[in-house]
Design a protein around this motif. Structure first.
Motif, PDB file in Angstrom:
ATOM      1  N   GLY A  43       0.819  -1.193   0.000  1.00 55.69           N
ATOM      2  CA  GLY A  43       0.000   0.000   0.000  1.00 55.69           C
ATOM      3  C   GLY A  43       0.858   1.250   0.000  1.00 55.69           C
ATOM      4  N   PHE A  44       0.174   2.416   0.015  1.00 62.15           N
ATOM      5  CA  PHE A  44       0.984   3.639   0.017  1.00 62.15           C
ATOM      6  C   PHE A  44       0.322   4.805   0.750  1.00 62.15           C
ATOM      7  N   THR A  45      -1.002   4.826   0.907  1.00 61.66           N
ATOM      8  CA  THR A  45      -1.640   5.919   1.635  1.00 61.66           C
ATOM      9  C   THR A  45      -2.960   5.444   2.231  1.00 61.66           C
ATOM     10  N   PRO A  46      -3.313   5.896   3.425  1.00 65.57           N
ATOM     11  CA  PRO A  46      -2.592   6.816   4.310  1.00 65.57           C
ATOM     12  C   PRO A  46      -1.445   6.157   5.071  1.00 65.57           C
ATOM     13  N   LEU A  47      -1.344   4.832   4.967  1.00 63.03           N
ATOM     14  CA  LEU A  47      -0.252   4.115   5.612  1.00 63.03           C
ATOM     15  C   LEU A  47       0.451   3.228   4.600  1.00 63.03           C
ATOM     16  N   GLN A  48       1.735   3.077   4.758  1.00 66.22           N
ATOM     17  CA  GLN A  48       2.471   2.101   3.963  1.00 66.22           C
ATOM     18  C   GLN A  48       3.111   1.103   4.922  1.00 66.22           C
ATOM     19  N   GLN A  49       2.787  -0.182   4.702  1.00 63.47           N
ATOM     20  CA  GLN A  49       3.395  -1.237   5.509  1.00 63.47           C
ATOM     21  C   GLN A  49       4.524  -1.897   4.734  1.00 63.47           C
ATOM     22  N   TYR A  50       5.310  -2.715   5.456  1.00 67.12           N
ATOM     23  CA  TYR A  50       6.480  -3.341   4.849  1.00 67.12           C
ATOM     24  C   TYR A  50       6.508  -4.819   5.195  1.00 67.12           C
ATOM     25  N   LEU A  51       6.945  -5.624   4.229  1.00 58.40           N
ATOM     26  CA  LEU A  51       6.984  -7.070   4.391  1.00 58.40           C
ATOM     27  C   LEU A  51       8.407  -7.568   4.559  1.00 58.40           C
ATOM     28  N   ILE A  52       8.592  -8.481   5.523  1.00 56.50           N
ATOM     29  CA  ILE A  52       9.876  -9.158   5.692  1.00 56.50           C
ATOM     30  C   ILE A  52       9.633 -10.658   5.535  1.00 56.50           C
ATOM     31  N   GLU A  53      10.676 -11.393   5.215  1.00 57.44           N
ATOM     32  CA  GLU A  53      10.550 -12.836   5.008  1.00 57.44           C
ATOM     33  C   GLU A  53      10.951 -13.583   6.272  1.00 57.44           C
ATOM     34  N   LEU A  54      10.094 -14.528   6.670  1.00 61.51           N
ATOM     35  CA  LEU A  54      10.352 -15.409   7.799  1.00 61.51           C
ATOM     36  C   LEU A  54      10.526 -16.832   7.284  1.00 61.51           C
ATOM     37  N   PRO A  55      11.012 -17.738   8.125  1.00 63.86           N
ATOM     38  CA  PRO A  55      11.171 -19.129   7.667  1.00 63.86           C
ATOM     39  C   PRO A  55       9.843 -19.730   7.204  1.00 63.86           C
ATOM     40  N   TRP A 100       4.475   3.222   8.030  1.00 65.53           N
ATOM     41  CA  TRP A 100       4.836   4.615   7.763  1.00 65.53           C
ATOM     42  C   TRP A 100       3.555   5.397   7.471  1.00 65.53           C
ATOM     43  N   ASP A 101       3.303   6.435   8.269  1.00 58.89           N
ATOM     44  CA  ASP A 101       2.151   7.307   8.048  1.00 58.89           C
ATOM     45  C   ASP A 101       2.520   8.267   6.920  1.00 58.89           C
ATOM     46  N   SER A 102       1.988   8.014   5.730  1.00 64.68           N
ATOM     47  CA  SER A 102       2.412   8.756   4.539  1.00 64.68           C
ATOM     48  C   SER A 102       1.617  10.035   4.303  1.00 64.68           C
ATOM     49  N   ARG A 103       0.704  10.363   5.194  1.00 64.36           N
ATOM     50  CA  ARG A 103      -0.028  11.619   5.058  1.00 64.36           C
ATOM     51  C   ARG A 103       0.941  12.795   5.221  1.00 64.36           C
ATOM     52  N   PRO A 104       0.556  13.986   4.732  1.00 62.32           N
ATOM     53  CA  PRO A 104       1.414  15.163   4.930  1.00 62.32           C
ATOM     54  C   PRO A 104       1.615  15.452   6.415  1.00 62.32           C
ATOM     55  N   GLN A 105       2.708  16.094   6.720  1.00 62.71           N
ATOM     56  CA  GLN A 105       3.010  16.424   8.113  1.00 62.71           C
ATOM     57  C   GLN A 105       1.924  17.303   8.720  1.00 62.71           C
ATOM     58  N   ARG A 140       5.578   9.954   9.788  1.00 60.99           N
ATOM     59  CA  ARG A 140       6.076   9.406  11.053  1.00 60.99           C
ATOM     60  C   ARG A 140       5.922   7.887  11.008  1.00 60.99           C
ATOM     61  N   TRP A 141       6.701   7.214  11.859  1.00 62.11           N
ATOM     62  CA  TRP A 141       6.509   5.782  12.062  1.00 62.11           C
ATOM     63  C   TRP A 141       5.376   5.598  13.049  1.00 62.11           C
ATOM     64  N   TYR A 142       4.508   4.638  12.761  1.00 64.14           N
ATOM     65  CA  TYR A 142       3.243   4.555  13.486  1.00 64.14           C
ATOM     66  C   TYR A 142       2.941   3.116  13.898  1.00 64.14           C
ATOM     67  N   ASP A 143       2.686   2.907  15.199  1.00 64.18           N
ATOM     68  CA  ASP A 143       2.327   1.587  15.726  1.00 64.18           C
ATOM     69  C   ASP A 143       0.840   1.336  15.481  1.00 64.18           C
ATOM     70  N   LEU A 144       0.514   0.198  14.873  1.00 62.94           N
ATOM     71  CA  LEU A 144      -0.877  -0.122  14.569  1.00 62.94           C
ATOM     72  C   LEU A 144      -1.677  -0.547  15.797  1.00 62.94           C
ATOM     73  N   GLU A 145      -1.032  -0.610  16.941  1.00 58.65           N
ATOM     74  CA  GLU A 145      -1.686  -0.762  18.240  1.00 58.65           C
ATOM     75  C   GLU A 145      -2.608  -1.980  18.305  1.00 58.65           C
ATOM     76  N   SER A 146      -2.008  -3.125  18.230  1.00 58.61           N
ATOM     77  CA  SER A 146      -2.735  -4.376  18.421  1.00 58.61           C
ATOM     78  C   SER A 146      -2.127  -5.097  19.607  1.00 58.61           C
ATOM     79  N   ASP A 147      -2.923  -5.959  20.249  1.00 58.97           N
ATOM     80  CA  ASP A 147      -2.375  -6.732  21.360  1.00 58.97           C
ATOM     81  C   ASP A 147      -1.683  -8.003  20.869  1.00 58.97           C
ATOM     82  N   LEU A 148      -1.625  -8.189  19.551  1.00 55.46           N
ATOM     83  CA  LEU A 148      -0.970  -9.365  18.987  1.00 55.46           C
ATOM     84  C   LEU A 148       0.534  -9.148  18.880  1.00 55.46           C
TER      85      LEU A 148
END
Length: 745
Positions: A102-114, A125-130, A136-144
């Motif tokens: 994705g790219f707006t309003p948030l962009q997430q990133y994928l890493i590879e696991l086993p 990444w919160d891609s909205r204008p300042q 800013r870097w933004y925590d999606l705030e889940s209990d997982l």
């Protein structure tokens, strides 16, 4: 335009990733340049990309954020994008960012696991204008935890962000070999396979091919006419086959996939869409959880009138057809609807926009506002009566719902009418009791959208109420597959012979959704009905196999493995049932239903100590799960260890004090162990909060009659009869209490 650099990246991916990426089919762009150009700037085109300077929006300069005690730090290393994850024990793992998501309003990133897993990081990444709070870097705030299967791309995200995805999950090794046709949401994701279309082109476009080689058309916008005296335009004819909704809903719906999508499939042949129930929806159908539009839209008058997605959204750019109220006044006469007389606000001021009142927003992932697509009418009275949000107070946050309701009455000179299903669903879902007649009126009202009628059907109790069963039998012949499916589901509490009598014929229903529900309920016949002849047995085997195959599509989800386990038990395959449950635990060690079902499996096999130890281990692992303590209490009661049973049920009732079943068993356990006063006290507490709950009202009345408090019982029974005046049980108890309160002559 697709650049050489993009094709180079695609080719490079073939050599560096276990996922297969086929370069974009250039033939589409050769002929459809305008559509391709619009698509390239869309969310679909940017749904997933290889991490590169052209796609990464985040600031990889050493910043980051924390999630559940782990610190995520993002940086660059040469041409690579890196994340360092430090856990609470100060241990650090380093991963390369492989893809953007994705790219707006948030962009997430994928890493590879086993195991071929790709994990979507919970720090985005919160891609909205300042100026809007972004950049800013933004925590999606889940209990997982960050590596939970819910964040696994292959399981939770991939199907809707790439084209023609093949998950290729191996349940035995819990590994993926996921492949796609195209990395993002591209042409064939919506239009289907183009082989026949290319053949049509090569054959000089013969007119005998109805849809240019495609099996169906998405051109369903239709012709709309504003007739004399009308204030809303009408469609000249219904959409041909609702293929547009079927195509869009494969992703834009909260659903379970039951088969691979293709352009010629009806919606009920490839997805099982979620009905109106908590926590996804409020009782009136407003969005609560993230439901991705389609289920909301299917409730709307727009949908009933023949509006399709492309009437409002340009399908390639995904932009709106017009800005502001001009979008709605394509069909709604502005002199009637775009005026202060209609919307009650100063023209062009806040609140005068149609969407402000009819499409209120709900914010997901902290910053992502999504509009409700049921196009409802604001009703503050439902907030007062049923605690359902209303659009008025979403803007007028300094005012009360009573103020909003009064304002509407003053302006319109008539009170807002509560949706009948909102009132009935609210009472049912909040354990306030339910009058069967009210529910039946919703089910039988064919003017209502099918999704509302189906949502009423799944709330009906055919096991306790004959009228509900009769209604379900009637709806098995409904024109709507969604209603037929819900009618089948309503047979769940019925004996197997009744299920066979009424559901067997629906095993040949044209809708796959209906057939799968039938298979789920009739699968025990395989072992329980020796009267089946060879033809019937073969037919049942076909049904069961279709259901099992559909479940395997989602075998990387613990809930699906739970259903598979139930199927294996119904068809006398206990070893496979146990395997399925253990695979569910391996995916999510804290998935409590798997432990409960495993304990039940051991108990059914006579392994009572093993059943009890399974629950003890589970409550130690997940101590705050009320359902586990409830199951443990039942296990103790079965072994006649009443003291420990009461203690376990007490914990369950404390952890989940609003659960009627937990309270019911707790009260029964207290009474049977000599603590009748405490049992009555607990029931009183619950009834004060939920005065219409039939199950606990009955228990309280019986105890009050039994222990000499019939006068109190009469008050509760009168409340029950006010809700259900036809209840024979309530009348009998009322007579018994009345006799007890009469003074002897």
């Amino acid at each position: 335009m697709i650049t050489k650099l993009q094709i180079l990246w695609a080719s490079l991916l073939l050599s560096i990733s276990p996922m297969l990426c086929v370069a974009q089919d250039m033939q589409c762009h050769d002929c459809h340049e305008q559509q391709a150009s619009a698509w390239q700037a869309s969310h679909h085109a940017k749904s997933m990309e290889i991490a590169s300077p052209a796609s990464v929006l985040g600031d990889f300069k050493g910043g980051g954020a924390a999630h559940n005690g782990s610190q995520f730090t993002f940086s660059r290393m040469a041409q690579k994008y890196i994340v360092n994850i430090q856990n609470p024990k100060l241990e650090t793992e380093t991963y390369q960012i492989q893809y953007t998501f994705g790219f707006t309003p948030l962009q997430q990133y994928l890493i590879e696991l086993p195991g071929g897993k790709f994990q979507a990081l919970p720090i985005a990444w919160d891609s909205r204008p300042q100026s809007e709070g972004g950049q800013r870097w933004y925590d999606l705030e889940s209990d997982l935890p960050w590596d939970h299967f819910g964040y696994t791309w292959n399981t939770s995200c991939a199907e809707c962000h790439s084209t023609k995805l093949e998950k290729n999950y191996n349940p035995d090794t819990q590994s993926f070999s996921t492949r796609w046709q195209e990395i993002n949401v591209s042409c064939t994701a919506c239009h289907g396979d183009a082989d026949s279309h290319r053949e049509w082109l090569n054959n000089e476009q013969p007119s005998s091919s109805k849809y240019a080689g495609f099996p169906a058309t998405l051109a369903e916008s239709g012709s709309w006419t504003l007739y004399d005296g009308a204030s809303i335009a009408s469609r000249s004819s219904a959409p041909p086959a609702q293929q547009q909704l079927s195509s869009c809903a494969q992703c834009h719906a909260h659903r379970r996939i039951i088969d691979e999508w293709s352009l010629d499939k009806a919606i009920d042949d490839h997805i099982d869409i979620s009905l109106i129930s908590p926590p996804l929806y409020y009782p009136d159908g407003q969005i609560h959880g993230e439901v991705f539009v389609a289920g909301s839209f299917m409730q709307s008058k727009m949908h009933q009138a023949g509006v399709v997605c492309s009437n409002c959204h340009e399908p390639h750019s995904l932009e709106l057809r017009a800005e502001g109220n001009a979008l709605c006044t394509q069909c709604h006469v502005p002199a009637v609807f775009d005026t202060p007389i209609h919307h009650g606000h100063v023209q062009d001021a806040s609140g005068s926009q149609c969407v402000d009142c009819h499409m209120p927003t709900t914010t997901y992932m902290g910053v992502d506002e999504r509009r409700d697509h049921r196009f409802g009418i604001p009703n503050p009275q439902q907030t007062i009566s049923d605690n359902i949000p209303n659009a008025c107070n979403q803007c007028h946050i300094d005012k009360s719902p009573e103020w909003a309701a009064k304002s509407i009455v003053q302006r319109s000179e008539k009170p807002a009418i509560r949706d009948q299903h909102a009132r009935v669903f609210s009472r049912h879902d909040s354990q306030q009791g339910l009058a069967t007649a009210e529910l039946q009126s919703i089910i039988n009202d064919t003017a209502l959208p099918s999704i509302i009628r189906a949502s009423a059907l799944i709330r009906s109790n055919t096991g306790a109420d004959r009228q509900s069963l009769i209604s379900a039998i009637t709806q098995l012949r409904d024109d709507s597959p969604l209603v037929r499916m819900a009618a089948v589901r309503a047979f769940t509490p019925q004996p197997l012979n009744i299920k066979k009598q009424y559901l067997w014929a629906l095993g040949k229903d044209r809708s796959k959704l209906v057939r799968l529900e039938v298979a789920k309920l009739l699968s025990p016949l395989r072992a329980a009905d020796p009267s089946l002849d060879a033809e019937q047995s073969a037919f049942l085997e076909t049904l069961i196999k279709e259901y099992e195959t559909a479940l395997y599509i989602n075998a990387d989800n613990p809930a699906t493995l739970l259903n598979l386990s139930s199927l294996y038990l119904d068809t006398q395959r206990p070893h496979k049932a146990e395997q399925a449950l253990r695979k569910a635990m391996a995916i999510d060690a804290e998935y409590s239903p798997a432990y409960i079902n495993l304990a039940d499996l051991y108990r059914a096999q006579g392994q009572h100590p093993r059943s009890l130890s399974t629950l003890l281990d589970a409550t130690a692992l997940i101590p705050k799960d009320a359902s586990l303590h409830y199951a443990l209490g039942l296990a103790y009661f079965r072994s006649k260890d009443y003291q420990r049973g009461v203690a376990a049920i007490s914990v369950a009732a404390t952890l989940d004090p609003e659960n009627a079943s937990y309270l019911y068993l707790y009260a029964v356990a207290l009474e049977q162990t000599g603590e009748s006063s405490q049992a009555i006290k607990e029931l009183h507490r619950f009834i004060e909060a939920f005065p219409g709950n039939r199950q606990n009202l009955e228990l309280l009345a019986r105890y009050e009659i039994k222990y000499g408090a019939a006068a109190h019982a009469l008050k509760h029974l009168e409340s029950w009869l006010a809700l259900e005046p036809d209840s024979e049980v309530a009348r009998q108890l009322h007579q018994a209490a009345s006799r007890q309160t009469r003074k002897p002559e």
